[in-house]
Design a protein around this motif. Structure first.
Motif, PDB file in Angstrom:
ATOM      1  N   LEU A  53       0.837  -1.199   0.000  1.00  0.00           N
ATOM      2  CA  LEU A  53       0.000   0.000   0.000  1.00  0.00           C
ATOM      3  C   LEU A  53       0.876   1.254   0.000  1.00  0.00           C
ATOM      4  O   LEU A  53       0.515   2.290  -0.565  1.00  0.00           O
ATOM      5  CB  LEU A  53      -0.911  -0.009   1.227  1.00  0.00           C
ATOM      6  N   LEU A  54       2.057   1.139   0.623  1.00  0.00           N
ATOM      7  CA  LEU A  54       3.030   2.225   0.645  1.00  0.00           C
ATOM      8  C   LEU A  54       4.319   1.749  -0.019  1.00  0.00           C
ATOM      9  O   LEU A  54       4.651   0.558   0.028  1.00  0.00           O
ATOM     10  CB  LEU A  54       3.314   2.660   2.080  1.00  0.00           C
ATOM     11  N   THR A  55       5.043   2.675  -0.626  1.00  0.00           N
ATOM     12  CA  THR A  55       6.294   2.336  -1.294  1.00  0.00           C
ATOM     13  C   THR A  55       7.319   3.439  -1.043  1.00  0.00           C
ATOM     14  O   THR A  55       6.961   4.613  -0.943  1.00  0.00           O
ATOM     15  CB  THR A  55       6.102   2.149  -2.815  1.00  0.00           C
ATOM     16  N   ALA A  56       8.577   3.046  -0.922  1.00  0.00           N
ATOM     17  CA  ALA A  56       9.652   4.030  -0.797  1.00  0.00           C
ATOM     18  C   ALA A  56      10.946   3.418  -1.301  1.00  0.00           C
ATOM     19  O   ALA A  56      11.232   2.244  -1.043  1.00  0.00           O
ATOM     20  CB  ALA A  56       9.820   4.482   0.652  1.00  0.00           C
ATOM     21  N   SER A  57      11.697   4.205  -2.062  1.00  0.00           N
ATOM     22  CA  SER A  57      13.005   3.764  -2.542  1.00  0.00           C
ATOM     23  C   SER A  57      13.990   4.910  -2.381  1.00  0.00           C
ATOM     24  O   SER A  57      13.606   6.075  -2.260  1.00  0.00           O
ATOM     25  CB  SER A  57      12.943   3.325  -4.010  1.00  0.00           C
ATOM     26  N   THR A  58      15.273   4.579  -2.373  1.00  0.00           N
ATOM     27  CA  THR A  58      16.336   5.579  -2.394  1.00  0.00           C
ATOM     28  C   THR A  58      17.241   5.273  -3.573  1.00  0.00           C
ATOM     29  O   THR A  58      17.360   4.122  -4.003  1.00  0.00           O
ATOM     30  CB  THR A  58      17.138   5.573  -1.082  1.00  0.00           C
ATOM     31  N   GLY A  59      17.879   6.309  -4.089  1.00  0.00           N
ATOM     32  CA  GLY A  59      18.738   6.131  -5.256  1.00  0.00           C
ATOM     33  C   GLY A  59      17.974   6.332  -6.545  1.00  0.00           C
ATOM     34  O   GLY A  59      16.741   6.385  -6.575  1.00  0.00           O
ATOM     35  N   ARG A  60      18.744   6.477  -7.636  1.00  0.00           N
ATOM     36  CA  ARG A  60      18.160   6.709  -8.960  1.00  0.00           C
ATOM     37  C   ARG A  60      18.548   5.581  -9.909  1.00  0.00           C
ATOM     38  O   ARG A  60      19.659   5.086  -9.844  1.00  0.00           O
ATOM     39  CB  ARG A  60      18.648   8.058  -9.526  1.00  0.00           C
ATOM     40  N   PRO A  61      17.612   5.197 -10.785  1.00  0.00           N
ATOM     41  CA  PRO A  61      16.226   5.661 -10.894  1.00  0.00           C
ATOM     42  C   PRO A  61      15.355   5.079  -9.783  1.00  0.00           C
ATOM     43  O   PRO A  61      15.697   4.060  -9.178  1.00  0.00           O
ATOM     44  CB  PRO A  61      15.789   5.136 -12.255  1.00  0.00           C
ATOM     45  N   TRP A  62      14.254   5.746  -9.515  1.00  0.00           N
ATOM     46  CA  TRP A  62      13.341   5.273  -8.480  1.00  0.00           C
ATOM     47  C   TRP A  62      12.676   3.982  -8.929  1.00  0.00           C
ATOM     48  O   TRP A  62      12.630   3.651 -10.108  1.00  0.00           O
ATOM     49  CB  TRP A  62      12.306   6.336  -8.146  1.00  0.00           C
ATOM     50  N   ARG A  63      12.128   3.265  -8.011  1.00  0.00           N
ATOM     51  CA  ARG A  63      11.486   1.986  -8.288  1.00  0.00           C
ATOM     52  C   ARG A  63      10.383   1.762  -7.264  1.00  0.00           C
ATOM     53  O   ARG A  63      10.381   2.373  -6.187  1.00  0.00           O
ATOM     54  CB  ARG A  63      12.503   0.846  -8.227  1.00  0.00           C
ATOM     55  N   VAL A  64       9.468   0.892  -7.601  1.00  0.00           N
ATOM     56  CA  VAL A  64       8.440   0.494  -6.646  1.00  0.00           C
ATOM     57  C   VAL A  64       9.062  -0.505  -5.683  1.00  0.00           C
ATOM     58  O   VAL A  64       9.522  -1.573  -6.088  1.00  0.00           O
ATOM     59  CB  VAL A  64       7.222  -0.118  -7.362  1.00  0.00           C
ATOM     60  N   ALA A  65       9.109  -0.139  -4.400  1.00  0.00           N
ATOM     61  CA  ALA A  65       9.701  -0.983  -3.360  1.00  0.00           C
ATOM     62  C   ALA A  65       8.716  -1.036  -2.200  1.00  0.00           C
ATOM     63  O   ALA A  65       8.687  -0.127  -1.360  1.00  0.00           O
ATOM     64  CB  ALA A  65      11.047  -0.414  -2.912  1.00  0.00           C
ATOM     65  N   PRO A  66       7.877  -2.046  -2.137  1.00  0.00           N
ATOM     66  CA  PRO A  66       6.822  -2.093  -1.117  1.00  0.00           C
ATOM     67  C   PRO A  66       7.368  -1.995   0.301  1.00  0.00           C
ATOM     68  O   PRO A  66       8.369  -2.622   0.651  1.00  0.00           O
ATOM     69  CB  PRO A  66       6.160  -3.444  -1.358  1.00  0.00           C
ATOM     70  N   ALA A  67       6.715  -1.166   1.098  1.00  0.00           N
ATOM     71  CA  ALA A  67       7.075  -1.036   2.504  1.00  0.00           C
ATOM     72  C   ALA A  67       6.443  -2.167   3.307  1.00  0.00           C
ATOM     73  O   ALA A  67       5.351  -2.653   2.980  1.00  0.00           O
ATOM     74  CB  ALA A  67       6.607   0.318   3.036  1.00  0.00           C
ATOM     75  N   GLU A  68       7.123  -2.568   4.342  1.00  0.00           N
ATOM     76  CA  GLU A  68       6.620  -3.633   5.199  1.00  0.00           C
ATOM     77  C   GLU A  68       5.663  -3.050   6.234  1.00  0.00           C
ATOM     78  O   GLU A  68       6.004  -2.093   6.938  1.00  0.00           O
ATOM     79  CB  GLU A  68       7.775  -4.337   5.906  1.00  0.00           C
ATOM     80  N   PRO A  69       4.445  -3.612   6.352  1.00  0.00           N
ATOM     81  CA  PRO A  69       3.482  -3.070   7.310  1.00  0.00           C
ATOM     82  C   PRO A  69       3.906  -3.336   8.746  1.00  0.00           C
ATOM     83  O   PRO A  69       4.570  -4.328   9.047  1.00  0.00           O
ATOM     84  CB  PRO A  69       2.188  -3.809   6.965  1.00  0.00           C
TER      85      PRO A  69
END
Length: 673
Positions: A52-68
């Protein structure tokens, strides 16, 4: 999932009086948020907390699901709170209903480490249970833009993985997705992030990503084109690498966003865009730099400067490298200018302008006419397409419709109408009827011999329906009304009944979905209502008006420090955008007809929107020599750039005569004489 602070055996849940329910339950793939309605037998949408939430660092960005993390109800029981983690970033997501029955999602990302984190891209993901949703992103994406030239770059999601764009590119900063009789709408509440270093402004981003299914996406500002991160649509069919929207977070620093979510039923699914139009979230007021009478005074002066004795110059002399010419329809609007002269009481000049066209523009094919007159060569010519001469049905149709309108103006004023005008309208209407495609609609245009230039079905010829109605109004022959009804009904079935294939191909320089194609359906449907009194046509006009209004800004982005728009306080609210290919603002809109429609059909909201548009588009009009880059008061640029498309925060000085004709015509009709 940490046990919620609710009674044993129950799940965190909130509801609103209208019947919407949000609950967090254990699903087949772990905890999930379920959106439903009390009157529905199954959940409307299910979104696993992981993803439901995603966050990444670095380029290019990517979909990285956050752990609930945890899920619980806040004290008072009206807010569901969710926590999540992505590396050293933590997130708090709060879901609460507002008094309007819409769900507010407030997300806060925090750098919980002791070091700075660079190039953060964070956001919200709403996975849809289908790969086949009808998606609307106002102004830029309509069901995947199915009519756009496949060889031109425009926003698409059917191939390449997705499209995510800046919020300031969207007239309504929202995404609507509809499928199987249901819809979800995700609205952003844009907040400008202004750089202390250089004064540039950035906004969040919205879009849709395609994998196995579709995912509606709200990010902290990063973008995507054809599935390629950091690629921006920067000009007509052009893209460029532009890594924008990344954030650097110092220890303890946060990123906060707010979005609104709506869901419900819609049928057919192609009408999901109406849910965006009639959801009132934005309170921005349009600018009102000029009264209607001031617009008339300035634009009439600019029209006078274009008059050369037989017509109105399409361009301001030869300053853009084009020969002096009269241009009829599309960007020229010579006949619309003649109607303006008549509304101003300049009857003889209007008569001369129309007479010059009727007397000189004919071709050997009855009803087919040239669309341009080269003044210095004293020669008529046709438009060109792919290097070949052709007559555009859009341009020819609107010119004949305006000729008929001018004749009706004369007749209603007790003035003589030359029989040649009525004959020209009837001949053109006959051509439009007899050269229809097998699908029953008018072709894109005609070759010099009068045969369709293409078998492609398009909305370009809807203006020809207005010309048929003009023939009916002038002659009284009911056959023209019946023929116009038949052709308009064909267009309705092809486009407006379902919007699976939205209006497209009216603008001659953009091969795809565009505002102007829908504009002529609205005008024809409203005219049909006026002539028949049938509420069916008022409903058709209303739906078309709603589609047109998806192109109109309901908010005003801020602009970079030092830009023209920032210095002059330009407000985009109330301005129409152009097409899925051309992401800028212009004044081309059926403003006075929309106002009249609202007043005569008991739909005053449309009249209010029309008046806002008239006044908003008074910005950028030259008031004195040198203003906005022009020497002639009343001149105005064709393009105003509100987003990262060409020159953000600036206006051009490209000033074809339609930029005089449309605002003048609407200001006169609304009350500026």
């Amino acid at each position: 999932m940490t046990a919620p602070t609710t009674p044993a055996g129950s799940a965190p849940a909130i509801a609103e009086p209208g019947g919407k329910v949000v609950e967090v339950v254990d699903g087949p793939e772990g905890p999930e948020v379920r959106l439903s309605r009390r009157d529905a037998g199954a959940p409307h949408l299910r979104a696993p907390l992981r993803g439901l939430l995603t966050a990444s660092t670095g380029r290019p960005w990517r979909v990285a699901p956050a752990e609930p993390g945890t899920v619980h109800l806040r004290e008072g029981g009206d807010t569901v709170a969710v926590t999540a983690r992505a590396g050293v970033l933590t997130a708090d997501l709060e879901l609460a209903f507002g008094p309007d029955g819409l769900l507010t999602l407030t997300t806060t990302w925090r750098n919980d480490s002791e070091a700075e984190i660079t190039d953060v891209a964070a956001g919200l993901l709403l996975p849809l249970p289908t790969a086949d949703a009808h998606v609307t992103m106002p102004g830029v994406l309509y069901n995947g833009n199915p009519s756009s030239d496949p060889h031109r770059r425009v926003p698409r999601i059917e191939r390449g993985g997705g499209f995510v764009c800046e919020e300031d590119r969207l007239p309504i900063p929202a995404v609507n997705a509809a499928w199987d009789g249901r819809y979800v709408s995700l609205f952003a509440h844009p907040e400008p992030a202004r750089s202390e270093r250089d004064g540039t402004v950035a906004y969040g981003s919205l879009g849709v990503i395609r994998s196995a299914d579709l995912t509606v996406t709200a990010m902290s500002g990063v973008i995507m084109f054809d599935g390629r991160p950091d690629v921006c649509y920067v000009s007509k069919a052009e893209v460029a690498d532009r890594p924008i929207g990344y954030r650097d977070l110092a220890p303890g620093e946060t990123i906060s966003t707010r979005h609104t979510l709506d869901w419900g039923e819609v049928e057919p699914r192609g009408l999901g865009f109406r849910k965006l139009i009639h959801t009132s979230l934005y309170q921005d007021e349009p600018a009102r730099p000029l009264q209607a009478r001031d617009i008339v005074r300035l634009k009439a002066g600019a029209m006078d400067a274009r008059w050369t004795g037989d017509g109105y110059l399409a361009y301001d002399g030869a300053r853009h490298g084009r020969p002096r010419s009269y241009l009829y329809g599309w960007t020229g609007q010579c006949m619309k200018l003649a109607r303006c002269d008549a509304l101003l009481g300049r009857v003889e000049r209007a008569r001369r302008a129309a007479g010059f066209y009727v007397e000189g523009s004919a071709t050997p094919v009855r009803g087919l006419r040239h669309g341009r007159y080269l003044v210095d060569d004293a020669r008529w010519e046709m438009f060109r397409r792919d290097g070949r001469e052709f007559v555009s049905s859009r341009a020819h149709g609107e010119t004949i419709a305006d000729l008929a309108g001018l004749a009706v103006q004369f007749r209603d004023a007790g003035l003589e109408v030359p029989p040649e005008w009525e004959e020209a309208v009837a001949d053109a209407a006959a051509l439009f009827w007899h050269t229809r495609l097998p699908e029953g609609v008018v072709p894109l245009g005609w070759t010099p011999t009068g045969v369709p230039v293409s078998s492609m079905v398009s909305a370009a010829g809807i203006a020809c329906v207005q010309a048929m109605l003009g023939a009916y109004r002038l002659s009284g022959e009911r056959v023209w009304l019946l023929r116009a009804e038949e052709v308009l009904s064909r267009y309705h079935r092809l486009y407006a009944a379902t919007f699976e294939r939205p209006f497209a191909h009216a603008t001659l320089d953009a091969s795809g979905e565009d505002k102007e194609a829908g504009m002529y359906f609205f005008l024809a449907a409203y005219e049909m209502y006026r002539l028949t009194g049938r509420e069916l046509y008022a409903r058709w006009a209303e739906v078309a008006a709603d589609w047109l209004l998806t192109f109109v800004y309901v908010w005003s982005p801020e602009f970079d420090r030092g830009s023209t728009f920032e210095r002059r306080g330009f407000k985009a609210c109330g301005w129409p955008a152009v097409s899925v290919q051309n992401h800028h603002l212009d004044v081309f809109f059926p403003t006075s007809e929309l106002r009249e429609f609202g007043l005569t059909t008991g739909r005053p909201w449309y009249a209010e929107r029309a008046e806002a548009i008239l006044h908003a588009t008074g910005q950028g009009i030259c008031r004195e020599p040198g203003d906005w880059g022009f020497e002639v008061p009343g001149e105005q640029g064709e393009g105003f750039f509100q987003t990262n498309w060409q020159r953000k925060g600036e206006a051009n000085t490209w000033n074809p005569s339609w930029v005089i004709a449309l605002p003048l015509y609407h200001a006169l009709r609304i009350g500026g004489s």
